[in-house]
Design an enzyme around this catalytic site. Structure first.
Site, PDB file in Angstrom:
ATOM      1  N   GLU A 170      47.427  12.692 -73.582  1.00 47.47           N
ATOM      2  CA  GLU A 170      47.485  12.891 -75.044  1.00 47.47           C
ATOM      3  C   GLU A 170      46.194  12.476 -75.739  1.00 47.47           C
ATOM      4  O   GLU A 170      45.845  12.985 -76.798  1.00 47.47           O
ATOM      5  CB  GLU A 170      48.654  12.094 -75.643  1.00 47.47           C
ATOM      6  CG  GLU A 170      50.027  12.645 -75.317  1.00 47.47           C
ATOM      7  CD  GLU A 170      50.536  12.178 -73.960  1.00 47.47           C
ATOM      8  OE1 GLU A 170      51.634  12.588 -73.577  1.00 47.47           O
ATOM      9  OE2 GLU A 170      49.816  11.407 -73.286  1.00 47.47           O
ATOM     10  N   VAL A 192      55.256  13.614 -70.434  1.00 50.82           N
ATOM     11  CA  VAL A 192      54.354  12.795 -71.244  1.00 50.82           C
ATOM     12  C   VAL A 192      53.257  12.205 -70.358  1.00 50.82           C
ATOM     13  O   VAL A 192      52.089  12.116 -70.747  1.00 50.82           O
ATOM     14  CB  VAL A 192      55.130  11.676 -71.968  1.00 50.82           C
ATOM     15  CG1 VAL A 192      54.164  10.731 -72.676  1.00 50.82           C
ATOM     16  CG2 VAL A 192      56.105  12.271 -72.976  1.00 50.82           C
ATOM     17  N   ALA A 193      53.623  11.796 -69.117  1.00 48.64           N
ATOM     18  CA  ALA A 193      52.658  11.192 -68.206  1.00 48.64           C
ATOM     19  C   ALA A 193      51.607  12.202 -67.749  1.00 48.64           C
ATOM     20  O   ALA A 193      50.440  11.862 -67.548  1.00 48.64           O
ATOM     21  CB  ALA A 193      53.384  10.612 -66.988  1.00 48.64           C
ATOM     22  N   ASP A 205      12.508  32.975 -81.594  1.00 45.59           N
ATOM     23  CA  ASP A 205      11.606  33.780 -82.404  1.00 45.59           C
ATOM     24  C   ASP A 205      10.223  33.136 -82.326  1.00 45.59           C
ATOM     25  O   ASP A 205      10.086  31.987 -81.913  1.00 45.59           O
ATOM     26  CB  ASP A 205      12.122  33.814 -83.844  1.00 45.59           C
ATOM     27  CG  ASP A 205      11.312  34.734 -84.726  1.00 45.59           C
ATOM     28  OD1 ASP A 205      10.816  35.753 -84.216  1.00 45.59           O
ATOM     29  OD2 ASP A 205      11.162  34.436 -85.920  1.00 45.59           O
ATOM     30  N   ASN A 264      49.060   5.888 -72.742  1.00 46.56           N
ATOM     31  CA  ASN A 264      48.146   7.013 -72.945  1.00 46.56           C
ATOM     32  C   ASN A 264      47.357   6.908 -74.247  1.00 46.56           C
ATOM     33  O   ASN A 264      46.205   7.340 -74.319  1.00 46.56           O
ATOM     34  CB  ASN A 264      48.918   8.336 -72.938  1.00 46.56           C
ATOM     35  CG  ASN A 264      49.388   8.727 -71.550  1.00 46.56           C
ATOM     36  OD1 ASN A 264      49.044   8.069 -70.566  1.00 46.56           O
ATOM     37  ND2 ASN A 264      50.184   9.779 -71.453  1.00 46.56           N
ATOM     38  N   ILE A 282      50.410  14.838 -69.309  1.00 46.53           N
ATOM     39  CA  ILE A 282      49.484  15.307 -70.341  1.00 46.53           C
ATOM     40  C   ILE A 282      48.685  14.135 -70.893  1.00 46.53           C
ATOM     41  O   ILE A 282      49.258  13.190 -71.435  1.00 46.53           O
ATOM     42  CB  ILE A 282      50.245  15.996 -71.495  1.00 46.53           C
ATOM     43  CG1 ILE A 282      50.980  17.227 -70.992  1.00 46.53           C
ATOM     44  CG2 ILE A 282      49.293  16.366 -72.621  1.00 46.53           C
ATOM     45  CD1 ILE A 282      50.087  18.310 -70.431  1.00 46.53           C
ATOM     46  N   ASP A 307      44.650   3.683 -72.424  1.00 45.03           N
ATOM     47  CA  ASP A 307      43.808   4.749 -71.872  1.00 45.03           C
ATOM     48  C   ASP A 307      42.734   5.189 -72.864  1.00 45.03           C
ATOM     49  O   ASP A 307      41.570   5.379 -72.502  1.00 45.03           O
ATOM     50  CB  ASP A 307      44.654   5.975 -71.491  1.00 45.03           C
ATOM     51  CG  ASP A 307      45.497   5.712 -70.260  1.00 45.03           C
ATOM     52  OD1 ASP A 307      45.387   4.619 -69.702  1.00 45.03           O
ATOM     53  OD2 ASP A 307      46.263   6.614 -69.867  1.00 45.03           O
TER      54      ASP A 307
END
Length: 895
Positions: A290, A285-286, A332, A727, A288, A731
């Site tokens: 999230e 978990v740490a 164009d 997270n 990644i 975070d």
């Protein structure tokens, strides 16, 4: 007997041959029974609109990322241990990210729905000798279609009758000027713009009338060919998607490695297997971040909203950042760089030549002034007004123009010079007209004037001077000599080489004029050069792109000289540039050698190109590692719009095919909006890079804290749900604030990033490592200091580590300021969202601490003021240490 269908090169057949081949009659058309039979055999004449993804598929698409897959794979672990809050928390994280992305892309879809055209096009055909009106979807090969001004051509057809028939094929060929249609046979190798005996599905009729036998419908038309190119061309993954996936893979491997190392060491040490599994889960978990998918989605959505305010509808979120990565824009010409309207550009008189422009309703002269009374200009204006069948009428507050674009330009010239064209026409009533034809190349009118009769004629320079015997120079009329006649023709050729469409003008003012002699012994008055002019803001926008290190390349179906002339006017190439590559000279993609590829990459102007060649040019640039944006509005642009990393269509002038294919649609058709969108894209990438560094440094510090405490104080290490809380709360909110911050003001003065450069460079990893180490040492020091001076209670030690890390990460956001920025006044301290996020996260931490249920879930206990003081004091240390490091040595390392 079955007709040969689909039939190749019908332009090579005579009128009689094409009628026989398609077994139809030019005066009777098909019978109703035969038409129904062919419709059943060859199908409907319908263009298959690109099928939209279902809402369900669009929602599922939001879950397609490596981080989401990895998080989802860990959900069974907390469920096995009956830790339901943790499992629910992970599911909520995934759903929030998906909901944000889904909402923004649905909003873009609804915006596109508002732009969609819903009109049913009707066509007039002959069936059993009767003229009937039917939906264009019911047209079938062999139908005889009647065309007149204002009609949309329902299918590809071979012209069998033409009466001054002119068509606007700019959406297919890129050529601004209308095409004169004839019945003469054309060679099989003629380019699309040169097949004068054909009409093409989707083109509009501007002038005259005619008949055509339908030779192609649906996919067997030029439009159908382009449609198949759109369907066969593949969309590439965006640079942001690639970079985030690459980063996700690295994080996953780090997670697996750390988890395996910790698990093996725990087994060797004989630790309880439940503790090993829980700590391993905490490490996973740490490792990644999230919050990364959510923050990236919100940052892109914010950019999407900013771009929408500046008239750019973004249909795909990641296109926001991709546009910021762009280092090549393939554009164009017609309708994108130019107005897609014909205006008077140059007035050529026997004694002088003047460049002009019309702004609003004011005529401006750029290389001299014209006298208030100027005989040549007065006569030129009078001829242009009388020898004219176009009209401009008011519809509400807007002008509605009808007729030939050249004649509309002459009306604008007259009106802008201070005289009303209606006033002139009322004063000079028309007696007779000689219509323009491909044989005479002249249009002339005989008018009653106050002094008697007045003849006005305009047409090709060669044919007008042939009819003239005298020349007007100032107020003097003299004989037109062969030398002067050749000089006029030579000057017209020079004007044409500059990309202008040139017409000559003659007159005769004589009471004895009649319908039989009014085209004889004309007086030459001058020439006018016409041009589809550049849009006013284009030059500055291209200069801005070039300053930002973005290469702009013109790819058009128009004439080479016209393309080069416009390129010079907008600053795309230097004034002495002469290099233009025409489509007929470009080999097929499989036959292109390295020399040809190098030549293509070193050329800024391409003319007379086909849709397939536009696609190939985009592919060649992408092969060299470039991030390519393609702009356009025509049907012929659609394949390259899809192939490019970012396709940008024009919302006002753009065809529906182009708008459906592109990833960004400009509501105002302004190239300037592209420069603004690039600026937003670059800001978004800067913001994404900042919050990725912030999130990864926070997550790496969590890994180091869990690992360190796992070895030296396993009972006090952080728990999975605590890390998930950090997270997703402490975070994410500061990261979100970083994601919507304002970027560097000089961002468009810097070259684009190297597309091959990773999102996180080696220098960034050094930066992240230092940040993480500083955060980790602070947390471990706080836990040890507390256990040494106050209590050795493992739950208190866990809480100290949790709270210290939470506030350290909050204060860590101030370390994301630019290395050279002032410590106290910078883009971070001036970002109001940063302060809001810090206040919000502090409140959430306090709320969690004081609500018993949440307190229990996060394994929190009551802490005295001394412990809180230790936590807050130590949490400031990383900020102080990092700022000292930056001030003394870090500026040389950090980016």
């Amino acid at each position: 007997m079955k007709i040969p269908y689909p039939f190749q090169n019908p332009q090579t057949l005579s009128v009689e041959e094409v009628l026989n081949t398609f077994q139809t009659d030019g005066t009777q058309g098909l019978s109703k029974a035969e038409a129904e039979k062919r419709k059943a055999e060859f199908g409907s004449n319908a263009y298959q609109v690109k099928k939209q993804k279902s809402i369900w598929k669009l929602f599922i698409q939001q879950f397609q990322s490596l981080i989401v897959y990895f998080l989802a794979a860990f959900i069974p672990v907390p469920l096995y241990f009956k830790d339901y809050p943790e499992a629910i928390a992970i599911v909520v994280v995934i759903l929030i990210n998906a909901a944000i992305g889904f909402f923004m892309e649905m909003q873009a879809r609804n915006s596109m729905k508002a732009l969609r055209e819903m009109d049913v096009i009707l066509s007039r055909v002959l069936r059993d000798g009767n003229l009937i009106e039917i939906p264009s979807e019911q047209i079938t090969p062999g139908d005889i279609v009647l065309l007149e001004a204002g009609d949309i051509v329902p299918g590809d057809g071979r012209i069998i009758e033409s009466n001054q028939l002119q068509c606007d094929e700019s959406s297919l060929t890129g050529e601004s000027l209308p095409t004169d249609k004839k019945i003469d046979i054309v060679s099989s190798d003629a380019s699309l713009g040169d097949r004068h005996n054909m009409v093409f599905k989707g083109a509009s009729v501007l002038n005259g009338n005619g008949k055509a036998v339908i030779t192609g419908i649906s996919k067997n038309t030029e439009l159908g060919t382009i449609t198949s190119l759109v369907e066969s061309s593949t969309e590439n993954s965006t640079p942001l998607d690639k970079k985030l996936n690459e980063l996700s893979k690295k994080l996953i491997w780090v997670t697996v490695a750390m988890t395996v190392v910790f698990a093996i060491s725990g087994i060797i040490q004989g630790k309880d297997w439940v503790l090993i599994v829980e700590t391993s889960l905490a490490l996973a978990v740490a490792a990644i971040p999230e919050g990364l998918p959510i923050v990236a989605t919100v940052a892109l959505a914010y950019g999407m909203l900013l771009m929408a305010k500046d008239n750019a509808i973004v249909k795909k979120l990641s296109s926001v950042e991709t546009l910021g990565s762009t280092n090549v824009i393939l554009t164009d010409k017609t309708g994108t760089l130019t107005e897609n309207k014909i205006f008077v550009e140059t007035l050529s008189f026997p004694e002088e030549k003047l460049d002009v422009s019309i702004s609003g309703n004011t005529l401006k002269f750029h290389n001299g002034e014209i006298e208030k009374s100027h005989d040549n200009f007065d006569k030129l204006r009078l001829i242009g007004a009388l020898c004219n069948n176009a009209s401009i009428t008011k519809e509400g507050e807007k002008d509605k123009t009808t007729g030939d674009p050249i004649e509309i330009a002459l009306i604008h010239l007259t009106n802008s010079s201070g005289i009303s064209i209606n006033e002139i026409k009322n004063k000079f009533s028309r007696i007779a007209e000689e219509p323009f034809s491909s044989e005479t190349k002249i249009m002339a009118t005989l008018n009653k004037s106050p002094e008697g009769h007045f003849a006005a004629a305009k047409g090709s320079v060669e044919h007008i001077v042939e009819k003239c015997t005298k020349i007007l120079s100032g107020s003097t009329v003299s004989d037109l000599t062969d030398e002067t006649r050749n000089k006029i023709i030579s000057e017209s050729e020079q004007m044409a080489e500059g990309g202008l469409r040139v017409l000559a003008f003659g007159f005769r003012d004589d009471q004895e004029l009649n319908k039989e002699n009014y085209l004889q012994d004309l007086v030459y008055a001058g020439m006018i050069g016409f041009l589809d002019p550049p849009r006013l803001e284009i030059k500055d926008a291209i200069a801005s792109c070039r300053k930002a290190g973005i290469k702009v390349v013109m790819i058009t179906g128009d004439h080479p000289k016209t393309a080069l002339n416009i390129a010079k006017k907008v600053g795309l190439v230097d004034q002495d540039e002469s290099n233009v590559i025409t489509g007929k000279d470009i080999p097929k993609i499989d036959d292109l050698n390295d020399d040809w590829k190098k030549k293509i990459l070193n050329t800024a102007v391409f003319a007379r190109t086909t849709p397939q060649q536009k696609l190939d040019i985009a592919h060649i640039y992408q092969q060299q590692g470039n991030i390519v944006a393609m702009t356009g509005d025509g049907i012929n642009d659609a394949p390259a719009l899809k192939k490019a990393d970012v396709g940008i269509a024009m919302g006002l002038r753009g065809t529906q095919v182009a708008k459906e294919t592109a990833s960004i649609v400009l509501k105002d058709d302004s190239f300037t909006s592209i420069a603004k969108a690039v600026s937003y894209g670059r800001e978004i990438f800067q913001n994404i890079q900042k919050f990725v560094i912030y999130l990864i440094s926070c997550n790496l510090s969590e890994i180091l804290v869990v690992t360190t405490l796992g070895f030296i104080a396993p009972s006090s290490t952080l728990l999975p749900l605590q890390i998930l809380f950090l997270n997703m709360v402490t975070d994410v909110f500061p990261a979100l604030a970083l994601g919507v911050g304002k970027g560097d003001k000089t961002i468009m003065e810097k070259p684009p990033r190297d597309p091959k450069m990773r999102m996180i460079t080696n220098k960034n990893w050094i930066e992240i490592a230092f940040y993480s180490l500083a955060l980790t040492l602070t947390v471990v020091a706080a836990e040890f200091y507390c256990s040494w001076t106050i209590t050795e209670d493992p739950q208190v030690g866990n809480n100290v580590a949790f709270i210290t890390l939470a506030f350290s990460q909050l204060f860590h956001v101030f370390n994301m300021a630019s290395p050279k920025a002032n410590i106290f006044v910078n883009e971070i301290t001036k970002n109001k969202y940063i302060w809001f996020s810090l206040i919000l996260c502090t409140i959430l931490l306090v709320v969690v601490y004081f609500i018993p249920a949440l307190k229990e879930v996060l394994y929190l206990t009551n802490l005295n003021y001394r412990i809180w003081l230790i936590c807050i004091s130590f949490s400031f240390l990383p900020l102080v240490l990092i700022q000292i490091y930056k001030g003394i040595w870090g500026r040389k390392v950090m980016v």
